[in-house]
Enzyme design. Structure first.
Site, PDB file in Angstrom:
ATOM      1  N   HIS A 243       2.466  81.469  12.075  1.00 11.99           N
ATOM      2  CA  HIS A 243       2.161  80.886  11.050  1.00 11.99           C
ATOM      3  C   HIS A 243       2.190  79.350  11.388  1.00 11.99           C
ATOM      4  O   HIS A 243       1.371  78.534  12.059  1.00 11.99           O
ATOM      5  CB  HIS A 243       3.011  81.060   9.814  1.00 11.99           C
ATOM      6  CG  HIS A 243       2.686  80.189   8.340  1.00 11.99           C
ATOM      7  ND1 HIS A 243       1.815  79.701   8.335  1.00 11.99           N
ATOM      8  CD2 HIS A 243       3.313  80.518   7.391  1.00 11.99           C
ATOM      9  CE1 HIS A 243       1.608  78.954   7.107  1.00 11.99           C
ATOM     10  NE2 HIS A 243       2.674  79.635   6.415  1.00 11.99           N
ATOM     11  N   HIS A 283      -7.872  82.739  12.426  1.00 12.01           N
ATOM     12  CA  HIS A 283      -7.476  82.662  11.324  1.00 12.01           C
ATOM     13  C   HIS A 283      -7.866  83.924  10.373  1.00 12.01           C
ATOM     14  O   HIS A 283      -8.906  84.358  10.336  1.00 12.01           O
ATOM     15  CB  HIS A 283      -7.908  81.198  10.452  1.00 12.01           C
ATOM     16  CG  HIS A 283      -7.223  80.844   9.369  1.00 12.01           C
ATOM     17  ND1 HIS A 283      -7.353  81.322   8.037  1.00 12.01           N
ATOM     18  CD2 HIS A 283      -6.132  79.911   9.269  1.00 12.01           C
ATOM     19  CE1 HIS A 283      -6.506  80.736   7.329  1.00 12.01           C
ATOM     20  NE2 HIS A 283      -5.752  79.920   8.098  1.00 12.01           N
ATOM     21  N   ASP A 350      -3.591  74.202  14.083  1.00 12.29           N
ATOM     22  CA  ASP A 350      -2.711  73.904  15.065  1.00 12.29           C
ATOM     23  C   ASP A 350      -3.073  73.595  16.416  1.00 12.29           C
ATOM     24  O   ASP A 350      -2.403  72.904  17.250  1.00 12.29           O
ATOM     25  CB  ASP A 350      -1.687  75.202  15.362  1.00 12.29           C
ATOM     26  CG  ASP A 350      -0.843  75.227  13.931  1.00 12.29           C
ATOM     27  OD1 ASP A 350      -0.117  74.329  13.547  1.00 12.29           O
ATOM     28  OD2 ASP A 350      -0.837  76.618  13.500  1.00 12.29           O
TER      29      ASP A 350
END
Ligand code: COA
Length: 413
Positions: A243, A283, A350
């Site tokens: 996450h 994702h 990220d």
């Protein structure tokens, strides 16, 4: 008709019938594709790579808005007027300070502790000092939420500087939320350009519908526990590398493993052959470019293409690596190209935030917590929404073990 036993029995039987029907249903491991409730906060269009906060596109908000305005939007559901924004920003400024006892606790934590653990523990402790602790009204919950958003940067900056043996920098009353946050972490007031970049990065992380940490937060408050417990659960969930922990991993891989452009593809091939995940890709909802990754990619490009910025990255960690590593944006691009061509897996938030935050001189240890600082606004909005029409979140697990086993006494086992 309370007290009527027959009514209770019928009601119970009806419930049992519903549960039996559910037993026949498919098991949705990881809750993939399951809608658990309805929401008015954030819409993710996973097929077309679009993200909206309260109906406004992320691109528009990143271009024209600010952290404070988006936090207001998420919490109250509408854009503020000038005076509403001014009052909201003043409240955030007023609440930046920490109680003395929290500072004492921060100083007592063991060294070499991750900043996200320090944050999780401190937010839990902060609830004890909130003047509204036992007031569960919506107004009190909003005040608690704003206090949490205001204090997280202070907790993070203090914890990091204590752990790094650096002098503490008190919050300023004259700086915007992102500017003050940057200042307390790094000791430098960012120039206008850096402040804008940092603000945009924070906006990109502010909400993402019912991701794992937000789900944790909603589950916790759905028991009618308190807001601090909800945010503490969320921070604990965010910590995981699947996450929020991925940005920190990305930069560490770039700095310590990949290092040079020519190493990117062999490194990635090796990971794929070993069936290892590559951080910063993939994702659950997006099956195309994550719109946040697109925005962060632009920011990373602008930063890494400016030699004036890259030669003076204001972070001592960068000094250790700067002669050994190539341009991080360019290495990221090679990796992206490889992953899309070979695996059809796209970058997530990220990947590019890692290079951008590094160029802005944010210490790596504060990457994952920065996600929490930003996402706190979304968590607060979701906690309020959950409570406004609450239903205890309590799914079921399909039991697969044996039944009616013979209990054998300990002496005979
Ligand atoms: N690197 C390599 N392969 C990946 C991958 C990655 N980052 N992400 C997904 N895949 C592959 C999986 O190996 C799997 O392949 P398989 O079907 O051949 O086994 C397939 O894509 C589906 O992946 P899965 O993990 O089941 O998808 P998910 O929806 O459960 O997971 C993530 C989503 C985000 C947890 C996952 O993509 C991941 O672990 N990414 C890396 C961590 C990360 O960057 N997290 C930040 C998220 S914002």
């Amino acid at each position: 008709m309370k007290g009527d036993r027959r009514f209770i029995k019928d009601d119970y039987e009806e419930e049992e019938i519903k549960l039996c029907e559910l037993d026949q249903a498919k098991t949705y491991k990881g809750l993939v594709g399951i809608y658990v409730d309805e929401s008015y906060i954030t819409y993710i269009d996973g097929l077309n790579g679009k993200l909206y906060y309260r109906g406004y596109s992320l691109e528009d908000l990143v271009r024209d808005s600010s952290f404070e305005e988006v936090a207001y939007l998420l919490i109250y559901g509408n854009l503020p007027t000038k005076s509403e924004l001014s009052d909201f920003s003043d409240f955030l400024i007023k609440e930046r300070e920490l109680p003395d006892n929290i500072l004492t606790i921060l100083k007592s934590y063991p060294r070499n502790t991750t900043r996200i653990e320090l944050l999780r523990t401190s937010i839990s402790a902060l609830s004890l000092y909130d003047p509204d602790d036992y007031d569960f009204s919506e107004e009190a919950n909003i005040r608690k939420g704003i206090r949490i958003i205001a204090k997280i940067p202070t907790v993070l900056a203090y914890s990091h500087r204590i752990q790094s043996n650096l002098p503490l920098i008190e919050p300023s009353e004259n700086l915007s939320h992102p500017c003050n946050y940057y200042y307390m972490m790094t000791g430098k007031i960012p120039n206008n350009e850096f402040e804008q970049y940092f603000d945009k990065i924070l906006i990109c992380h502010m909400d993402h519908s019912i991701n794992s940490s937000t789900f944790s937060c909603r589950i916790t408050v759905s028991t009618l526990s308190d807001l601090y417990s909800g945010i503490t659960s969320a921070i604990g969930t965010l910590r995981g590398p699947l996450h929020g922990g991925a940005n920190e991993r990305v930069i560490n891989l770039m700095l310590n493993e990949i290092k040079r452009k020519e190493n990117v593809i062999p490194w990635a091939q090796n990971k794929i052959e070993n069936k290892e995940k590559i951080m910063g890709f993939g994702h659950r909802v997006y099956k195309t470019w994550d719109p946040r990754a697109k925005i962060l990619r632009e920011i990373s490009k602008e930063l890494w293409e400016d030699p004036d910025i890259i030669e003076k990255i204001p972070d001592p960690e960068h000094e250790k690596h700067k002669w050994q590593i190539d341009n991080i944006y360019e290495m990221t691009e090679i990796l992206t190209d490889f992953m899309i061509k070979t695996k059809k897996i796209f970058p997530n938030v990220d990947l590019y935030s890692a290079g951008a935050l590094h160029a802005l001189g944010i210490p790596t240890a504060l990457f994952t917590p920065l996600f929490a600082a930003s996402r706190s606004a979304g968590w607060v909005a979701h906690a309020l929404e959950q409570l406004s029409d609450n239903k205890l979140i309590r799914p079921r697990l399909r039991y697969k073990g044996d039944l009616d086993k013979n209990y054998i006494g300990i002496e005979e086992r």
